[in-house]
Design an enzyme around this catalytic site. Structure first.
Site, PDB file in Angstrom:
ATOM      1  N   GLY A   1       0.721  -1.272  -0.120  1.00  0.00           N
ATOM      2  CA  GLY A   1       0.068   0.072   0.101  1.00  0.00           C
ATOM      3  C   GLY A   1       0.779   1.304  -0.032  1.00  0.00           C
ATOM      4  O   GLY A   1       0.607   2.032  -1.103  1.00  0.00           O
TER       5      GLY A   1
ATOM      6  N   GLY B   1       1.036  -7.200   3.656  1.00  0.00           N
ATOM      7  CA  GLY B   1       2.385  -7.692   3.316  1.00  0.00           C
ATOM      8  C   GLY B   1       3.346  -7.648   4.351  1.00  0.00           C
ATOM      9  O   GLY B   1       4.672  -7.931   4.208  1.00  0.00           O
ATOM     10  N   THR B   2       2.886  -6.994   5.456  1.00  0.00           N
ATOM     11  CA  THR B   2       3.530  -6.312   6.466  1.00  0.00           C
ATOM     12  C   THR B   2       3.819  -7.485   7.711  1.00  0.00           C
ATOM     13  O   THR B   2       4.748  -7.397   8.407  1.00  0.00           O
ATOM     14  CB  THR B   2       3.303  -5.212   7.137  1.00  0.00           C
ATOM     15  OG1 THR B   2       1.597  -5.309   7.350  1.00  0.00           O
ATOM     16  CG2 THR B   2       3.385  -3.882   6.264  1.00  0.00           C
TER      17      THR B   2
ATOM     18  N   ASN C   1       8.355  -9.563  15.754  1.00  0.00           N
ATOM     19  CA  ASN C   1       8.755 -10.906  15.144  1.00  0.00           C
ATOM     20  C   ASN C   1      10.060 -10.570  14.450  1.00  0.00           C
ATOM     21  O   ASN C   1      10.155  -9.447  13.761  1.00  0.00           O
ATOM     22  CB  ASN C   1       7.701 -11.295  14.110  1.00  0.00           C
ATOM     23  CG  ASN C   1       8.145 -12.502  13.321  1.00  0.00           C
ATOM     24  OD1 ASN C   1       9.143 -12.823  12.960  1.00  0.00           O
ATOM     25  ND2 ASN C   1       7.100 -13.181  12.889  1.00  0.00           N
TER      26      ASN C   1
ATOM     27  N   THR D   1      10.130 -11.123  10.382  1.00  0.00           N
ATOM     28  CA  THR D   1       9.018 -10.152   9.482  1.00  0.00           C
ATOM     29  C   THR D   1       9.315  -8.658   9.935  1.00  0.00           C
ATOM     30  O   THR D   1       9.275  -7.847   8.992  1.00  0.00           O
ATOM     31  CB  THR D   1       7.640 -10.318   9.708  1.00  0.00           C
ATOM     32  OG1 THR D   1       7.387 -10.320  11.058  1.00  0.00           O
ATOM     33  CG2 THR D   1       7.179 -11.820   9.359  1.00  0.00           C
TER      34      THR D   1
ATOM     35  N   GLN E   1      10.792  -5.951   7.343  1.00  0.00           N
ATOM     36  CA  GLN E   1      10.000  -4.647   6.954  1.00  0.00           C
ATOM     37  C   GLN E   1      10.792  -3.686   7.089  1.00  0.00           C
ATOM     38  O   GLN E   1      10.886  -2.662   6.352  1.00  0.00           O
ATOM     39  CB  GLN E   1       8.896  -4.493   8.078  1.00  0.00           C
ATOM     40  CG  GLN E   1       7.873  -3.748   7.737  1.00  0.00           C
ATOM     41  CD  GLN E   1       6.412  -3.523   8.441  1.00  0.00           C
ATOM     42  OE1 GLN E   1       6.304  -4.311   9.412  1.00  0.00           O
ATOM     43  NE2 GLN E   1       5.627  -2.817   8.272  1.00  0.00           N
TER      44      GLN E   1
ATOM     45  N   GLY F   1       6.330   0.434  10.420  1.00  0.00           N
ATOM     46  CA  GLY F   1       6.264   0.377   9.025  1.00  0.00           C
ATOM     47  C   GLY F   1       6.903   1.491   8.095  1.00  0.00           C
ATOM     48  O   GLY F   1       7.325   1.445   6.976  1.00  0.00           O
ATOM     49  N   GLU F   2       7.353   2.734   8.772  1.00  0.00           N
ATOM     50  CA  GLU F   2       7.765   3.606   7.973  1.00  0.00           C
ATOM     51  C   GLU F   2       9.382   4.169   8.354  1.00  0.00           C
ATOM     52  O   GLU F   2       9.894   4.689   7.807  1.00  0.00           O
ATOM     53  CB  GLU F   2       6.718   4.827   8.000  1.00  0.00           C
ATOM     54  CG  GLU F   2       5.559   4.481   7.373  1.00  0.00           C
ATOM     55  CD  GLU F   2       4.458   5.364   7.362  1.00  0.00           C
ATOM     56  OE1 GLU F   2       3.911   6.345   6.627  1.00  0.00           O
ATOM     57  OE2 GLU F   2       3.674   5.053   8.553  1.00  0.00           O
TER      58      GLU F   2
END
Ligand code: MOS
Length: 735
Positions: free
Chosen positions: A236, A464-465, A628, A631, A635, A701-702
């Protein structure tokens, strides 16, 4: 052993690699019709006429929807007159054109090929008006954004003008960043199906409840009549956080067609109608003492916006918090262009803002002949300098220490051009990464079944995160079940409501709700067991009962234990359910939650070709507890890869004559591929941020993208002595 924190494979990984995870466009519905959007070929003016008679008679065509026959939509609550339902959208309610590539018609047919064929036979005539497409012209008439309480357009503290005038060391530089587009692997897609007044949308979205709200409002129906389903999203990066025109256009077309309609955007249509990172121009003025102590920072920014609706790229938000500095002034202005509405993209504000701020700090360090890490540590903000409150946690010093050690920073020589490898110039650059710890209210539900398995759910998203995986870990630990016994559900508005998966807030918001719901379900089961004379746990103090590996047991006497399934079976086999919510509390007032990191980039520059390669990036982050290790690391690496794209490649090219995007495809719009990426070494401090939430996790995420473009440009300067202040750093700028 707890699942949280482990390096655990994605629970949905097998579904994805075998192609069984279904994305929005893949839902098979009976009588599904196919729609394509026809877009404008002028940047500003009106559709004078649109002749669809021929197209409508073509083979397989069901309906051609234009502003003449499109269903009329409700204006927003409280709005008057001709205001469109969602101001950012173009929904064929009038003939106005405000950017090249704007939707002006939708063709629906029995097959995608028939729809495309007919779309080519629409005859459109325009009345053109002059278009504003040149940022440099538009910025002359720049204006203040609409006031937003959390996003002040102007801030000031101390005495910026006086401090600048008095500072022995001054810097005054301008940075620019270009228009960029998100380009997730999965383009936007919506399948809309009406059943009377009920609407179901299969949508590629970061915000199912947001889509539901916008659709309900536009069609004048109750929110509970709209169901949005989105179990898998193929990336996204912010563009799927807003409900864009095609979502409602699909639903409008389905109404006219009298059948479900699928509308999947083409790659070209990913450039314009679904947001972009706006262009920015950022002026940084810094005043400092000779020892590097900052006296003042002034950060004035202009970002591009559209004539349809405003969006402000909040570049100054990072500057207001990054350094201890008595005087500071920031401003945000907008330059309006005939382009689609810009939107959030990969750390909106923080990534473009940190490019300017962190490159300027590097310029200052070089001017002072100071090590750039020493300069940053000399101005370390022990508290949030904007709100004057403590951080929920900040281990940025440790990030610099650990990152520098792994990178080998001590071997760096200060002077630009002083390090070489063969004929190539070697450069080492560093920057601070920073992103706020965001959190919003969320709800979740947990059910323990008779067979000892559990289903836990929340209406969140999997971009997908790793949401399925991390939420399963949290739930499994709280329920005392192995992960294999727990199924997590998301992506459906029938599930308990969760916030938009944007602002890096999913784990921090949904995680605590999942934790609370799972604990509540477990506590119900414990209550049943201790009150059950037939249970080995009968009479135990509930607070002394623990769950693990599918059993309940008494902590102080672990031989008193019983499988969860046995307890439920004795009570008639009815599943045990609990709902719970979690939301931010008073800590929001007492603290500022922020994540931090230190990014180290190595570049090798070919002095004859001007090409820049990035053999190595080392980064160390303080993001609270990493949920995690696998993952999460992925990320953060992904964010760094995007930072390399931002630094070296990404730019949406606009034709100033027509307003057409010249590189609206993945061949000409460059993003990093595997061959562009060398070693990326990511580490985390890992200390739980328990001031922030029960899990101790902020969001990841960012933050990965922030600081990377600056560190890259700083490394390029270190290699070449050339300061490139305009992204992306392409070979032409280095020759
Ligand atoms: Mo993010 S740009 O808040 O999806």
């Amino acid at each position: 052993m707890s699942a949280v924190g482990q390096a655990i494979d994605r629970v949905d990984g097998r579904l994805k690699v075998t192609g069984r995870a279904s994305f929005a466009a893949e839902h098979a519905l009976p009588r599904l019709a196919h729609a394509v959007i026809v877009t404008s070929t002028i940047a500003h003016g009106r559709v004078a006429s649109i002749d669809s008679a021929h197209a409508a008679r073509m083979r397989g065509v069901i309906v051609v929807m234009t502003h003449h026959n499109a269903p009329r939509l409700a204006p927003p609550a409280g709005a008057s007159g001709d205001q469109p339902p969602a101001p950012a959208l173009t929904l064929l309610q009038d003939e106005r054109v405000r950017y090249n590539g704007q939707p002006i018609a939708v063709v629906v047919a029995d097959t995608l090929e028939h729809a495309h064929d007919a779309a080519r036979h629409l005859e459109v005539r325009y009345m053109r008006e002059a278009a504003q497409l040149d940022f440099n012209q538009a910025k002359q008439g720049s204006r203040k954004p609409k006031a937003q309480p959390e996003r002040p357009s102007d801030t000031s503290r101390g005495n910026p003008a006086g401090s600048l005038a008095r500072a022995p060391q001054r810097l005054d530089v301008v940075y620019t960043t270009p228009l960029e587009n998100h380009n997730p692997m999965e383009p936007h897609a919506t399948i809309a199906a009406w059943d009377g007044e009920r609407l179901t949308l299969h949508d590629a979205t970061q915000n199912i409840s947001g889509v539901r709200k916008v659709a309900a409002q536009a069609f004048g129906i109750m929110a509970d009549k709209v169901r949005v389903v989105s179990p898998f999203v193929g990336g996204g990066f912010g563009c799927k956080g807003t409900t864009w025109s095609h979502v409602l256009l699909a639903a409008m077309a389905a109404r006219l067609a009298g059948s479900p309609v699928k509308l999947a955007l083409e790659r070209t249509q990913m450039f314009g109608p679904v947001g972009a990172r706006p262009m920015t121009e950022q002026r940084l003025q810094i005043g400092a003492a000779q020892d590097g102590k900052l006296a003042v920072i002034v950060h004035d920014t202009i970002s591009s916006t559209s004539f349809i609706d405003d969006f402000t790229e909040p570049c100054t938000s990072v500057t207001r918090k990054q350094y201890a500095c008595e005087s500071l002034r920031t401003s945000q202005r907008l330059a309006t262009l005939h382009l689609g509405v810009p939107t959030y993209m990969r750390a909106p504000g923080e990534s473009s803002g940190s490019f300017a701020l962190e490159a300027a700090m590097d310029e200052l360090a070089h001017a002072l002949k100071m090590d750039p890490i020493a300069l940053r540590l000399h101005n370390y903000a022990e508290r949030d300098p904007e709100k004057d409150v403590p951080w929920t946690g900040k281990a940025l010093r440790e990030c610099f220490r650990a990152g520098a050690e792994r990178f080998g920073w001590a071997r760096r020589t200060l002077a630009p051009g002083s390090m070489r490898v063969g004929r190539e110039l070697l450069g080492w650059g560093v920057a601070t990464a920073a992103y706020p710890g965001n959190r919003r209210p969320a709800k979740a539900s947990a059910t323990i079944h008779a067979d000892g398995s559990a289903t836990v759910s929340s209406g969140s998203h999997e971009l997908g995160t790793g949401t399925y995986t991390v939420m399963t870990q949290i739930a499994a630990d709280a329920l005392g079940l192995p992960m294999s016994k727990v199924t997590f559900e998301l992506g459906d508005t029938r599930l308990p409501e969760a916030p938009v998966s944007g602002g890096s807030q999913t784990v921090a918001s949904v995680g605590p709700a999942v934790l609370a719901a799972a604990r509540a379900a477990r506590d119900k089961l414990v209550g049943m067991a201790v009150a059950d004379a037939a249970s080995p746990l009968a009479g135990a103090f509930a607070g002394d009962v623990e769950a693990g590996d599918g059993w309940l047991f008494v902590r102080s006497a672990p031989t008193r234990r019983e499988p969860m399934a046995a307890i439920i079976a004795r009570h008639g086999g009815q599943p045990i359910s609990a709902d719970a919510g979690a939301e931010p509390g008073d800590e929001k007032r007492q603290f500022t939650a922020h994540s931090f990191g230190a990014v180290f980039v190595e570049v090798r520059v070919d002095p004859e070709l001007g090409t820049v390669r990035v053999p190595r990036v080392v980064a160390h982050y303080d993001v609270g507890r990493l949920m995690n290790a696998k993952t999460g690391r992925s990320q953060l690496i992904g964010g760094i890869v995007w930072g390399i794209g931002m630094g070296l490649m990404e730019k949406t090219e606009l034709d100033l004559a027509s307003g057409r995007i010249l590189n609206a495809n993945l061949a000409d719009y460059h993003v990093p591929v595997n061959a562009d990426i060398g070693l990326i070494d990511v580490g985390v401090v890992g200390t739980a941020d328990t001031h922030f939430n029960d899990l101790g996790a902020r969001g990841i995420g960012e933050i990965g993208i922030t600081g990377v473009a600056a560190a890259l440009s700083n490394a390029v300067y270190h290699a070449t002595g050339k300061r490139i202040r305009d992204l992306p750093i392409t070979p032409d700028k280095l020759l």
